[in-house]
Motif scaffolding. Structure first.
Motif, PDB file in Angstrom:
ATOM      1  N   LYS A  49      -8.785 -22.422  42.981  1.00 57.37           N
ATOM      2  CA  LYS A  49      -7.214 -22.049  43.146  1.00 57.37           C
ATOM      3  C   LYS A  49      -6.969 -20.586  43.497  1.00 57.37           C
ATOM      4  O   LYS A  49      -6.069 -20.161  44.323  1.00 57.37           O
ATOM      5  CB  LYS A  49      -6.327 -21.970  41.541  1.00 57.37           C
ATOM      6  CG  LYS A  49      -6.179 -23.329  41.090  1.00 57.37           C
ATOM      7  CD  LYS A  49      -4.979 -23.255  40.195  1.00 57.37           C
ATOM      8  CE  LYS A  49      -5.433 -23.888  38.828  1.00 57.37           C
ATOM      9  NZ  LYS A  49      -4.717 -23.461  37.732  1.00 57.37           N
ATOM     10  N   LEU A  50      -7.949 -19.560  43.180  1.00 58.51           N
ATOM     11  CA  LEU A  50      -7.773 -18.210  43.567  1.00 58.51           C
ATOM     12  C   LEU A  50      -9.226 -17.499  43.713  1.00 58.51           C
ATOM     13  O   LEU A  50      -9.923 -17.890  43.002  1.00 58.51           O
ATOM     14  CB  LEU A  50      -6.838 -17.543  42.369  1.00 58.51           C
ATOM     15  CG  LEU A  50      -6.461 -15.978  42.770  1.00 58.51           C
ATOM     16  CD1 LEU A  50      -5.703 -16.028  44.013  1.00 58.51           C
ATOM     17  CD2 LEU A  50      -5.908 -15.539  41.342  1.00 58.51           C
ATOM     18  N   VAL A  51      -9.419 -16.680  44.420  1.00 58.69           N
ATOM     19  CA  VAL A  51     -10.919 -16.063  44.666  1.00 58.69           C
ATOM     20  C   VAL A  51     -10.411 -14.453  44.632  1.00 58.69           C
ATOM     21  O   VAL A  51      -9.589 -14.085  45.626  1.00 58.69           O
ATOM     22  CB  VAL A  51     -11.418 -16.548  46.019  1.00 58.69           C
ATOM     23  CG1 VAL A  51     -12.758 -15.696  46.226  1.00 58.69           C
ATOM     24  CG2 VAL A  51     -12.076 -17.904  45.771  1.00 58.69           C
ATOM     25  N   GLY A  52     -11.434 -13.864  44.015  1.00 60.58           N
ATOM     26  CA  GLY A  52     -11.380 -12.338  44.494  1.00 60.58           C
ATOM     27  C   GLY A  52     -12.756 -11.897  44.503  1.00 60.58           C
ATOM     28  O   GLY A  52     -13.331 -12.475  43.961  1.00 60.58           O
ATOM     29  N   GLU A  53     -12.879 -10.564  45.129  1.00 59.81           N
ATOM     30  CA  GLU A  53     -14.363 -10.156  45.267  1.00 59.81           C
ATOM     31  C   GLU A  53     -14.362  -8.734  45.295  1.00 59.81           C
ATOM     32  O   GLU A  53     -13.397  -7.890  45.638  1.00 59.81           O
ATOM     33  CB  GLU A  53     -14.991 -10.312  46.566  1.00 59.81           C
ATOM     34  CG  GLU A  53     -16.386  -9.981  46.950  1.00 59.81           C
ATOM     35  CD  GLU A  53     -16.780 -10.673  48.217  1.00 59.81           C
ATOM     36  OE1 GLU A  53     -17.453 -11.477  48.233  1.00 59.81           O
ATOM     37  OE2 GLU A  53     -16.458  -9.857  49.280  1.00 59.81           O
ATOM     38  N   ASN A  54     -15.334  -8.047  44.362  1.00 58.26           N
ATOM     39  CA  ASN A  54     -15.530  -6.699  44.330  1.00 58.26           C
ATOM     40  C   ASN A  54     -17.076  -6.270  44.951  1.00 58.26           C
ATOM     41  O   ASN A  54     -17.972  -7.392  44.671  1.00 58.26           O
ATOM     42  CB  ASN A  54     -15.644  -6.152  42.946  1.00 58.26           C
ATOM     43  CG  ASN A  54     -14.250  -5.974  42.313  1.00 58.26           C
ATOM     44  OD1 ASN A  54     -13.216  -5.930  43.115  1.00 58.26           O
ATOM     45  ND2 ASN A  54     -14.235  -6.104  41.081  1.00 58.26           N
ATOM     46  N   ILE A  55     -17.255  -5.431  45.785  1.00 59.67           N
ATOM     47  CA  ILE A  55     -18.525  -5.180  46.303  1.00 59.67           C
ATOM     48  C   ILE A  55     -18.687  -3.572  45.900  1.00 59.67           C
ATOM     49  O   ILE A  55     -17.728  -2.787  45.705  1.00 59.67           O
ATOM     50  CB  ILE A  55     -18.540  -5.230  47.918  1.00 59.67           C
ATOM     51  CG1 ILE A  55     -17.619  -4.399  48.730  1.00 59.67           C
ATOM     52  CG2 ILE A  55     -18.308  -6.839  48.028  1.00 59.67           C
ATOM     53  CD1 ILE A  55     -17.733  -4.793  50.143  1.00 59.67           C
ATOM     54  N   ILE A  58     -10.656  -7.038  38.161  1.00 61.04           N
ATOM     55  CA  ILE A  58     -11.319  -7.374  36.887  1.00 61.04           C
ATOM     56  C   ILE A  58     -10.378  -7.660  35.998  1.00 61.04           C
ATOM     57  O   ILE A  58     -10.615  -8.345  35.015  1.00 61.04           O
ATOM     58  CB  ILE A  58     -12.163  -6.186  36.457  1.00 61.04           C
ATOM     59  CG1 ILE A  58     -13.289  -5.890  37.464  1.00 61.04           C
ATOM     60  CG2 ILE A  58     -12.428  -6.024  35.199  1.00 61.04           C
ATOM     61  CD1 ILE A  58     -14.263  -4.397  37.178  1.00 61.04           C
ATOM     62  N   MET A  59      -9.123  -7.110  35.737  1.00 59.31           N
ATOM     63  CA  MET A  59      -8.182  -7.251  34.737  1.00 59.31           C
ATOM     64  C   MET A  59      -7.134  -8.652  35.200  1.00 59.31           C
ATOM     65  O   MET A  59      -6.301  -8.889  34.252  1.00 59.31           O
ATOM     66  CB  MET A  59      -7.541  -6.048  34.648  1.00 59.31           C
ATOM     67  CG  MET A  59      -7.960  -4.867  34.290  1.00 59.31           C
ATOM     68  SD  MET A  59      -9.062  -4.877  32.746  1.00 59.31           S
ATOM     69  CE  MET A  59      -7.401  -5.601  31.792  1.00 59.31           C
ATOM     70  N   ASP A  60      -7.189  -9.087  36.490  1.00 60.81           N
ATOM     71  CA  ASP A  60      -6.381 -10.270  36.759  1.00 60.81           C
ATOM     72  C   ASP A  60      -6.458 -11.298  35.577  1.00 60.81           C
ATOM     73  O   ASP A  60      -7.346 -12.017  35.385  1.00 60.81           O
ATOM     74  CB  ASP A  60      -6.552 -10.657  37.988  1.00 60.81           C
ATOM     75  CG  ASP A  60      -5.622 -11.460  38.562  1.00 60.81           C
ATOM     76  OD1 ASP A  60      -5.033 -12.341  37.903  1.00 60.81           O
ATOM     77  OD2 ASP A  60      -5.169 -11.577  39.882  1.00 60.81           O
ATOM     78  N   PRO A  61      -5.513 -11.613  34.884  1.00 59.89           N
ATOM     79  CA  PRO A  61      -5.591 -12.705  33.794  1.00 59.89           C
ATOM     80  C   PRO A  61      -5.607 -13.990  34.621  1.00 59.89           C
ATOM     81  O   PRO A  61      -5.841 -14.737  33.922  1.00 59.89           O
ATOM     82  CB  PRO A  61      -4.177 -12.538  33.058  1.00 59.89           C
ATOM     83  CG  PRO A  61      -3.236 -12.068  34.049  1.00 59.89           C
ATOM     84  CD  PRO A  61      -4.028 -11.091  34.986  1.00 59.89           C
ATOM     85  N   ARG A  62      -5.299 -14.292  35.845  1.00 60.41           N
ATOM     86  CA  ARG A  62      -5.512 -15.553  36.250  1.00 60.41           C
ATOM     87  C   ARG A  62      -7.094 -16.020  36.641  1.00 60.41           C
ATOM     88  O   ARG A  62      -7.201 -17.201  36.771  1.00 60.41           O
ATOM     89  CB  ARG A  62      -4.836 -15.565  37.765  1.00 60.41           C
ATOM     90  CG  ARG A  62      -3.236 -15.351  37.519  1.00 60.41           C
ATOM     91  CD  ARG A  62      -2.775 -15.306  38.962  1.00 60.41           C
ATOM     92  NE  ARG A  62      -3.172 -13.983  39.697  1.00 60.41           N
ATOM     93  CZ  ARG A  62      -3.005 -13.814  41.123  1.00 60.41           C
ATOM     94  NH1 ARG A  62      -2.275 -14.536  41.810  1.00 60.41           N
ATOM     95  NH2 ARG A  62      -3.519 -12.450  41.600  1.00 60.41           N
ATOM     96  N   PHE A  63      -7.916 -15.099  36.763  1.00 63.90           N
ATOM     97  CA  PHE A  63      -9.345 -15.586  37.044  1.00 63.90           C
ATOM     98  C   PHE A  63      -9.898 -15.986  35.608  1.00 63.90           C
ATOM     99  O   PHE A  63      -9.702 -15.395  34.551  1.00 63.90           O
ATOM    100  CB  PHE A  63      -9.954 -14.351  37.560  1.00 63.90           C
ATOM    101  CG  PHE A  63      -9.702 -13.921  38.782  1.00 63.90           C
ATOM    102  CD1 PHE A  63      -9.611 -14.897  39.755  1.00 63.90           C
ATOM    103  CD2 PHE A  63      -9.525 -12.741  39.149  1.00 63.90           C
ATOM    104  CE1 PHE A  63      -9.541 -14.527  41.034  1.00 63.90           C
ATOM    105  CE2 PHE A  63      -9.064 -12.202  40.322  1.00 63.90           C
ATOM    106  CZ  PHE A  63      -9.137 -13.083  41.387  1.00 63.90           C
ATOM    107  N   ALA A  64     -10.530 -17.093  35.740  1.00 61.90           N
ATOM    108  CA  ALA A  64     -11.315 -17.562  34.670  1.00 61.90           C
ATOM    109  C   ALA A  64     -12.931 -17.656  34.592  1.00 61.90           C
ATOM    110  O   ALA A  64     -13.596 -17.799  33.499  1.00 61.90           O
ATOM    111  CB  ALA A  64     -10.894 -19.089  34.659  1.00 61.90           C
ATOM    112  N   GLU A  65     -13.646 -17.470  35.905  1.00 62.91           N
ATOM    113  CA  GLU A  65     -14.817 -17.398  36.008  1.00 62.91           C
ATOM    114  C   GLU A  65     -15.456 -16.203  36.712  1.00 62.91           C
ATOM    115  O   GLU A  65     -14.665 -15.720  37.710  1.00 62.91           O
ATOM    116  CB  GLU A  65     -15.454 -18.586  36.675  1.00 62.91           C
ATOM    117  CG  GLU A  65     -15.322 -19.829  35.807  1.00 62.91           C
ATOM    118  CD  GLU A  65     -15.576 -21.247  36.388  1.00 62.91           C
ATOM    119  OE1 GLU A  65     -15.838 -21.840  35.716  1.00 62.91           O
ATOM    120  OE2 GLU A  65     -16.004 -21.094  37.672  1.00 62.91           O
TER     121      GLU A  65
END
Length: 287
Positions: free
Chosen positions: A225-231, A255-262
């Motif tokens: 549904k949603l993807v984020g990435e930190n490098i 890191i703090m986004d409540p929408r992320f689950a994994e």
């Protein structure tokens, strides 16, 4: 005596150039034929008991090459790098014009702190005539692949602790968020991108084929549904890398986004320059 040095990473590399005069030669020293003896005997004896003794240094042929390059005019830092020895730090000692017993005495007066430095583990030597160039060094330590699971688990704990507390990311405040779980699939995506950056010496979210984080996630069959990435580049511990991201507003928001689950996280050692490439991938699967 004159000295100079170059700073690398966490401590200063020091060079001592020693002019040795006419000193008395102890008869017992004449029986020691090991060219490393002056350094080793002082190190293991704590410079005659004045400092804490240290384990013997391990001879390393790459540092022999570094010592030769240094003797031929390279700076100590350049010589060590060109030798192929990946150093955390190095120190050099140059002695000239005296037998071993005199060298021991002069080193004891001038270089005990360097010789007994327990951060140094390896030694190399180059000799030319009456001159000797010693290079003492320690290897640049990076986590092994065997440590990756423990580092991922530690990073997860740090991320979830931050989410449980809530945080301020730049101008935005985030309330406590539910914990994320580790995903092996996302971890594999993270490792692929970290390895690609390390091998090809770049640092971008978009890879050299033009693929985005979402593209890489989809390519392994993860329906998101949603993807984020930190490098990140450089840190060698989970604590360092997570704190660095928390100190950066955009990374902190991921890191703090409540929408992320994994979450998946991985690292790869740089080849063209020292440091670890880290990739952290967040996603939420479709229901």
């Amino acid at each position: 005596m004159n000295g100079g040095g170059f700073g690398v990473n966490r401590w200063l590399r020091v060079v001592h150039v020693l002019g040795l005069g006419a000193l008395a030669v102890a008869a017992a020293a004449a029986t020691h034929n090991d060219p490393l003896y002056p350094v080793q005997v002082l190190r293991e004896g704590g410079c005659g008991g004045t400092l804490r003794a240290a384990p013997a240094l391990q001879p390393n042929p790459l540092l022999d090459r570094a010592a030769e390059l240094w003797a031929r005019g390279r700076s100590l830092g350049d010589a060590t790098e060109r030798s192929g020895y990946l150093a955390e730090g190095a120190s050099g000692l140059h002695t000239t014009g005296a037998p071993q017993a005199a060298v021991v005495q002069q080193l004891r007066r001038t270089s005990c702190v360097t010789i007994t430095n327990r951060s140094l583990h390896d030694i190399g030597l180059y000799r030319r005539g009456a001159d000797s160039w010693f290079v003492l060094a320690s290897k640049y330590a990076i986590p092994s692949n065997a440590e990756a699971p423990a580092l991922a688990t530690r990073a997860l704990a740090l991320v979830n602790a931050a989410r449980a507390r809530g945080a301020r990311c730049g101008d935005r405040s985030f309330a406590p968020a539910p914990p994320v779980t580790l995903s092996g699939t996302l971890g594999g995506v993270a490792l692929g991108h970290a390895s690609d950056m390390a091998i090809n010496n770049y640092f971008e979210h978009q890879d050299l084929s033009g693929h985005t984080p979402a593209d890489r996630v989809r390519s392994v069959g993860y329906h998101e549904k949603l993807v984020g990435e930190n490098i990140a580049f450089g840190p060698r511990t989970a604590e360092e890398v997570v704190q660095g991201w928390m100190d950066s507003p955009g990374h902190c928001e991921n890191i703090m986004d409540p929408r992320f689950a994994e979450m998946g996280i991985a690292f790869a050692a740089g080849h063209a320059k020292r440091g670890l490439y880290w990739v952290q991938v967040f996603a939420t699967p479709r229901a």
